[in-house]
Design an enzyme around this catalytic site. Sequence first.
Site, short mmCIF file in Angstrom:
data_model
loop_
_atom_site.label_atom_id
_atom_site.label_comp_id
_atom_site.label_asym_id
_atom_site.label_seq_id
_atom_site.Cartn_x
_atom_site.Cartn_y
_atom_site.Cartn_z
N GLY A 46 15.28 2.31 5.23
CA GLY A 46 15.28 2.22 3.78
C GLY A 46 14.49 3.37 3.20
O GLY A 46 13.64 3.96 3.90
N CYS A 98 5.85 2.19 6.93
CA CYS A 98 6.40 2.94 5.79
C CYS A 98 6.44 4.42 6.15
O CYS A 98 5.47 4.96 6.67
CB CYS A 98 5.51 2.73 4.57
SG CYS A 98 6.06 3.62 3.11
N GLU A 141 11.22 -1.60 -0.77
CA GLU A 141 11.72 -0.44 -1.54
C GLU A 141 11.53 -0.63 -3.03
O GLU A 141 11.18 0.31 -3.76
CB GLU A 141 13.19 -0.16 -1.23
CG GLU A 141 13.52 0.15 0.23
CD GLU A 141 12.60 1.14 0.89
OE1 GLU A 141 11.95 1.97 0.22
OE2 GLU A 141 12.50 1.09 2.13
N HIS A 144 8.16 0.20 -4.05
CA HIS A 144 7.93 1.65 -4.21
C HIS A 144 8.24 2.10 -5.63
O HIS A 144 7.59 3.01 -6.15
CB HIS A 144 8.83 2.44 -3.24
CG HIS A 144 8.24 2.66 -1.88
ND1 HIS A 144 7.06 3.32 -1.68
CD2 HIS A 144 8.71 2.34 -0.64
CE1 HIS A 144 6.80 3.39 -0.37
NE2 HIS A 144 7.79 2.79 0.28
#
Length: 170
Positions: A46, A98, A141, A144
């Site tokens: 991702g 990550c 995601e 983020h």
Amino acid sequence: MAIREIVTVPDPVLRRKAKKVTDFGPELQRLIEDMIKTMRAAPGVGLAAPQVGVLQRVIVVEYPENEDDENAPKRLYVVVNPEIKEMSVETEVGVEGCLSIPGVQGEVERARALIVRGQNRRGQPVKLKVTGWTARIFQHEIDHLEGILFTDRAVRLWSLAPEEMTSDSV
Ligand code: NI
């Protein structure tokens, strides 16, 4: 298509809130193609636009549809302006890593299932129901896009050499 550089901590761009996409023109199409290529090259499962330094609400996710079978065909999701509309009460603790925080893993509690609404790359509305690891990746995601990193949510964190990473990074 080009592989873009993945931004890592402590770059402040990772802490900023991304803007809603309103222009679905060639620049967005190029960004999406580059994000897919960058995610695959990393390799990761991702990627969110701020991770390539672009503060736009775009995520890409690629994960096997049948999570019990590692060789199952992968499904690629491209979601613009994603929003979590519903979240299961049931949660699960899992190990995350990550691409923007190399050498760190941690346990994060996430909802087991989600309903996500957003737009596809052409601007048409999409509604997705995702579960398990796919739901975890979506939550990571979408965080983020808000400037939130998994280390903010982790119940336990540890560091290790990049080659020792046991979890797919996102
Ligand atoms: Ni990440």
